[in-house]
Motif scaffolding. Structure first.
Motif, PDB file in Angstrom:
ATOM      1  N   HIS A   1      13.914  -1.714  -0.149  1.00  0.00           N
ATOM      2  CA  HIS A   1      13.734  -1.420   1.277  1.00  0.00           C
ATOM      3  C   HIS A   1      14.688  -2.198   2.189  1.00  0.00           C
TER       4      HIS A   1
ATOM      5  N   ARG B   1       7.977  -6.478   1.000  1.00  0.00           N
ATOM      6  CA  ARG B   1       8.092  -5.222   0.264  1.00  0.00           C
ATOM      7  C   ARG B   1       9.249  -5.336  -0.714  1.00  0.00           C
TER       8      ARG B   1
ATOM      9  N   ASP C   1       0.057   5.474   4.109  1.00  0.00           N
ATOM     10  CA  ASP C   1       1.257   6.143   4.636  1.00  0.00           C
ATOM     11  C   ASP C   1       1.236   7.614   4.213  1.00  0.00           C
TER      12      ASP C   1
ATOM     13  N   ARG D   1       0.177  -6.121   5.901  1.00  0.00           N
ATOM     14  CA  ARG D   1      -0.375  -4.834   5.490  1.00  0.00           C
ATOM     15  C   ARG D   1       0.196  -4.448   4.134  1.00  0.00           C
TER      16      ARG D   1
ATOM     17  N   TYR E   1       8.645   8.035   7.309  1.00  0.00           N
ATOM     18  CA  TYR E   1       8.169   6.664   7.149  1.00  0.00           C
ATOM     19  C   TYR E   1       8.896   5.652   8.043  1.00  0.00           C
TER      20      TYR E   1
ATOM     21  N   SER F   1       6.430   3.581  10.285  1.00  0.00           N
ATOM     22  CA  SER F   1       6.160   2.211   9.889  1.00  0.00           C
ATOM     23  C   SER F   1       6.479   1.231  11.017  1.00  0.00           C
TER      24      SER F   1
ATOM     25  N   ALA G   1       1.043  -0.890   2.350  1.00  0.00           N
ATOM     26  CA  ALA G   1       1.213   0.449   2.920  1.00  0.00           C
ATOM     27  C   ALA G   1       1.617   1.477   1.866  1.00  0.00           C
ATOM     28  N   PRO G   2       0.727   1.775   0.949  1.00  0.00           N
ATOM     29  CA  PRO G   2       1.101   2.750  -0.080  1.00  0.00           C
ATOM     30  C   PRO G   2       1.096   4.179   0.457  1.00  0.00           C
ATOM     31  N   SER G   3       1.939   5.004  -0.136  1.00  0.00           N
ATOM     32  CA  SER G   3       1.868   6.440   0.132  1.00  0.00           C
ATOM     33  C   SER G   3       0.922   7.019  -0.919  1.00  0.00           C
TER      34      SER G   3
ATOM     35  N   ARG H   1      -2.873   0.164   4.883  1.00  0.00           N
ATOM     36  CA  ARG H   1      -2.332   1.263   5.674  1.00  0.00           C
ATOM     37  C   ARG H   1      -1.942   2.405   4.742  1.00  0.00           C
TER      38      ARG H   1
END
Ligand code: GLU
Length: 441
Positions: free
Chosen positions: A205, A201, A41, A5, A183, A187, A7-9, A39
């Motif tokens: 992270h 990522r 976020d 995935r 998150y 997540s 998964a940007p905000s 996805r």
């Protein structure tokens, strides 16, 4: 089945750093014939904006990074509440009431004593009555996940074997005082429930991953394979974080960068394989290997995108650029010879307009004093139109015979007189375009 995935905000436009993450996840899924999820976020209702969701989709579509389905965290809040409840039940979740100022003070004290600034778990010692009093005074507390103090280990797809002492990490806040789910837990719930098998990522992270591994375990989920790519720096190795705002994908698109140029660079930058312009997505997928990437910070220079863009444009046929050629003002009957001339001489499609204006209007001649007579003599020998691919050769041969000039001394003054420039397209291909225009005017 391999499932990844991106998964940007949706709190801003996505930039080259985000693209690196998106592309790696995309390529892993496609290479394995798996699923690629977009996805969103968007658990932060204040900072998340619908316009950014749309913009993210547009940017990914522009690049051809198509997703198999979209998931939105804002639609899954009940799932996160359920997971939180489970953590409470098993005694891994506790409420804490420190204000940000208090936490800051604690951190400063710890640092002064040479200790790592890890949350001291004071809230674990609060009695029910004390909690009640604090709640009455300060409102609901935050909810922290109680880490097991042991080493958290995983084999990272890029960084190799990682081992982090959980005692060196603060118990992460998973739910804010206002009830907003953060998150870190959202997540985990998504990755677990959606069967995500591989997560790539940024290396910012890594600590998150350590805590998430324990949360996944606590919830009885299956850990995905984690990989953390290095962060991008500027060409001099300087931090890029502040400048990323100016490296939004839409800005690059605006500057004329071509998708394949950008994708080709990002799929290889920071790996031990050379950057090569790829013809299409299939080639990118084929040539991608996560294990070739290294942990060292990766230098990114936006200027590298332009030679790749130029090279990509050279490979295109008229049918692939006909809109851009028409937009530059080129009439359809001249599109073919115009593109044949221009493709070798542009960096981006925006340069087409200038070449067309030269063809249409001619240029301010550039004639050195010592060439003045020569150029007049040559111009008098220019045959009547229409011109074709032979005209330049025939003409310069005639000029050579009459004037005795040859080589650069013959060609350069003519090029400069006709185009106003010392460099440019093959004169044999340019001349018929100049003449056709002249004949039409
Ligand atoms: N929304 C998170 C971010 O943009 C996703 C990180 C992840 O891939 O887990 O940083």
């Amino acid at each position: 089945m391999t499932t990844t995935r991106f998964a940007p905000s949706p709190t801003g436009y996505i930039h080259v750093g985000n693209l690196r993450t998106a592309l790696m996840n995309y390529l892993i899924a496609r290479k394995a014939g798996g699923t690629f999820i977009l996805r969103i976020d968007d658990t932060d209702p204040e900072r998340s904006k619908e316009e950014y969701v749309d913009a993210i989709k547009q940017d990914l579509e522009w690049l051809g990074l198509n997703w198999d389905r979209v998931e939105r965290q804002s639609e899954r809040l009940d799932r996160y509440a359920e997971a939180a409840e489970k953590l409470r039940e098993i005694g891994r979740f506790y409420e804490a009431f420190e204000t940000p100022t208090e936490l800051d003070l604690k951190r400063k004290k710890q640092l002064n004593m040479g200790k790592p600034p890890v949350y001291d778990r004071a809230a674990l010692n609060l009695s029910d009555a004390e909690k009640e009093a604090l709640r009455a005074e300060r409102g609901n507390g935050v909810w922290r996940f109680k880490l097991n103090h042991e080493r958290i280990e995983w084999t990272d797809g890029i960084l190799g074997d990682i081992s982090i002492d959980a005692a060196s990490v603060s118990d992460p806040v998973l739910i804010r005082g206002d009830g907003q789910v953060l998150y870190t837990i959202a997540s985990v719930v998504d990755d677990t429930e959606m069967g995500v098998t591989d997560v790539v990522r940024g290396s910012d992270h890594v600590t998150n991953t350590a805590t998430q591994i324990q949360i996944i375990d606590a919830l009885g989920g299956q850990c995905p394979n984690f990989a953390h790519h290095s962060l991008l720096t500027g060409p001099q190795g300087e931090a890029l974080s502040k400048r990323l705002g100016t490296l939004a994908l839409r800005d690059l698109r605006e500057q004329g960068v071509q998708p394949m140029a950008l994708l080709s660079l990002m799929a290889r930058l920071g790996s031990s394989d050379p950057v090569e312009l790829r013809a299409d997505m299939a080639e990118l997928v084929d040539g991608f290997d996560l294990s070739r990437f290294g942990a060292a910070p990766t230098k990114f220079d936006v200027q590298d995108l332009f030679p790749l863009t130029a090279k990509h444009l050279q490979s295109l046929t008229l049918s692939e650029v006909s809109d851009a050629v028409a937009d530059a003002g080129v009439p359809p009957e001249l599109a073919e010879p115009f593109w044949a001339m221009a493709r070798e001489n542009i960096t981006t499609l925006a340069d087409l307009k200038g070449w067309w204006e030269l063809c249409r209007d001619g240029a301010e001649p550039l004639i050195d004093d010592e060439d003045r007579d020569f150029v007049s003599e040559a111009m008098a020998l220019l045959p009547e139109g229409p011109f074709d691919g032979e005209t330049w050769g025939d003409w310069t041969k005639a000029v050579k015979e009459v004037t005795g000039r040859k080589g650069k001394g013959l060609f350069m003054p003519l090029r400069k007189a006709l185009t106003g420039m010392e460099r440019g397209p093959e004169m044999a291909t340019l001349l018929p375009l100049l003449q056709v225009i002249r004949a039409r005017n």
